[in-house]
Motif scaffolding. Sequence first.
Motif, PDB file in Angstrom:
ATOM      1  N   ARG A  37       0.835  -1.194   0.000  1.00 12.79           N
ATOM      2  CA  ARG A  37       0.000   0.000   0.000  1.00 12.79           C
ATOM      3  C   ARG A  37       0.867   1.241   0.000  1.00 12.79           C
ATOM      4  O   ARG A  37       2.022   1.213   0.447  1.00 12.79           O
ATOM      5  CB  ARG A  37      -0.941   0.012   1.215  1.00 12.79           C
ATOM      6  N   GLN A  38       0.282   2.315  -0.508  1.00  8.09           N
ATOM      7  CA  GLN A  38       1.013   3.579  -0.569  1.00  8.09           C
ATOM      8  C   GLN A  38       0.070   4.711  -0.231  1.00  8.09           C
ATOM      9  O   GLN A  38      -0.915   4.944  -0.937  1.00  8.09           O
ATOM     10  CB  GLN A  38       1.617   3.789  -1.958  1.00  8.09           C
ATOM     11  N   ALA A  39       0.383   5.397   0.861  1.00  9.17           N
ATOM     12  CA  ALA A  39      -0.375   6.568   1.276  1.00  9.17           C
ATOM     13  C   ALA A  39       0.253   7.807   0.644  1.00  9.17           C
ATOM     14  O   ALA A  39       1.438   7.799   0.294  1.00  9.17           O
ATOM     15  CB  ALA A  39      -0.366   6.677   2.790  1.00  9.17           C
ATOM     16  N   PRO A  40      -0.505   8.893   0.524  1.00 14.33           N
ATOM     17  CA  PRO A  40       0.033  10.114  -0.082  1.00 14.33           C
ATOM     18  C   PRO A  40       1.297  10.599   0.622  1.00 14.33           C
ATOM     19  O   PRO A  40       1.332  10.695   1.854  1.00 14.33           O
ATOM     20  CB  PRO A  40      -1.105  11.115   0.067  1.00 14.33           C
ATOM     21  N   GLY A  41       2.347  10.857  -0.145  1.00 15.77           N
ATOM     22  CA  GLY A  41       3.582  11.364   0.412  1.00 15.77           C
ATOM     23  C   GLY A  41       4.457  10.337   1.085  1.00 15.77           C
ATOM     24  O   GLY A  41       5.493  10.680   1.665  1.00 15.77           O
ATOM     25  N   LYS A  42       4.045   9.074   1.020  1.00 13.41           N
ATOM     26  CA  LYS A  42       4.824   8.013   1.673  1.00 13.41           C
ATOM     27  C   LYS A  42       5.291   6.992   0.647  1.00 13.41           C
ATOM     28  O   LYS A  42       4.750   6.889  -0.450  1.00 13.41           O
ATOM     29  CB  LYS A  42       3.991   7.338   2.758  1.00 13.41           C
ATOM     30  N   GLU A  43       6.275   6.209   1.046  1.00 11.53           N
ATOM     31  CA  GLU A  43       6.754   5.140   0.175  1.00 11.53           C
ATOM     32  C   GLU A  43       5.780   3.965   0.205  1.00 11.53           C
ATOM     33  O   GLU A  43       5.020   3.780   1.154  1.00 11.53           O
ATOM     34  CB  GLU A  43       8.145   4.682   0.640  1.00 11.53           C
ATOM     35  N   ARG A  44       5.845   3.179  -0.838  1.00 11.32           N
ATOM     36  CA  ARG A  44       5.026   1.968  -0.890  1.00 11.32           C
ATOM     37  C   ARG A  44       5.543   0.988   0.162  1.00 11.32           C
ATOM     38  O   ARG A  44       6.754   0.752   0.267  1.00 11.32           O
ATOM     39  CB  ARG A  44       5.114   1.342  -2.280  1.00 11.32           C
ATOM     40  N   GLU A  45       4.615   0.419   0.943  1.00 13.19           N
ATOM     41  CA  GLU A  45       5.017  -0.465   2.026  1.00 13.19           C
ATOM     42  C   GLU A  45       4.338  -1.822   1.918  1.00 13.19           C
ATOM     43  O   GLU A  45       3.220  -1.954   1.436  1.00 13.19           O
ATOM     44  CB  GLU A  45       4.686   0.154   3.388  1.00 13.19           C
ATOM     45  N   PHE A  46       5.052  -2.818   2.417  1.00 12.64           N
ATOM     46  CA  PHE A  46       4.563  -4.184   2.419  1.00 12.64           C
ATOM     47  C   PHE A  46       3.399  -4.343   3.387  1.00 12.64           C
ATOM     48  O   PHE A  46       3.407  -3.792   4.485  1.00 12.64           O
ATOM     49  CB  PHE A  46       5.706  -5.118   2.829  1.00 12.64           C
TER      50      PHE A  46
END
Length: 122
Positions: A37-46
């Motif tokens: 998943r990827q939230a606005p302004g954040k890196e994609r995370e497992f």
Amino acid sequence: VQLQASGGGLVQHGGSLRLSCAASGGTFSRHVMGWFRQAPGKEREFVAAISGSSPSTYYADSVKGRFIITRDNAKNTVYLQMNSLKPEDTAVYYCAAGYLFVAVDVRRYDYWGQGTQVTVSS
């Protein structure tokens, strides 16, 4: 391998959603499947991963006990059941296919779906 994610939407805090990811091309049962998943302004995370056959599963600490990843190899589909959703779960959710279990690094996955938006209201 082509991946098509679906099932996102708007849900209230504490609610549930089930995401689906349909695969075409390749041999589905050979692939490790993951959700990120990827939230606005954040890196994609497992988020979670499931191995190919006789599947084993692995979860990020942030979703352990709330999310469940499953797969149906006959339908070439992987699912993510998300329960007890929190506002911090809001993100675009992506499914991915790879060959290494357990891989939590985005670079370990070879194929990606287009993403589906999940929004959790407080």
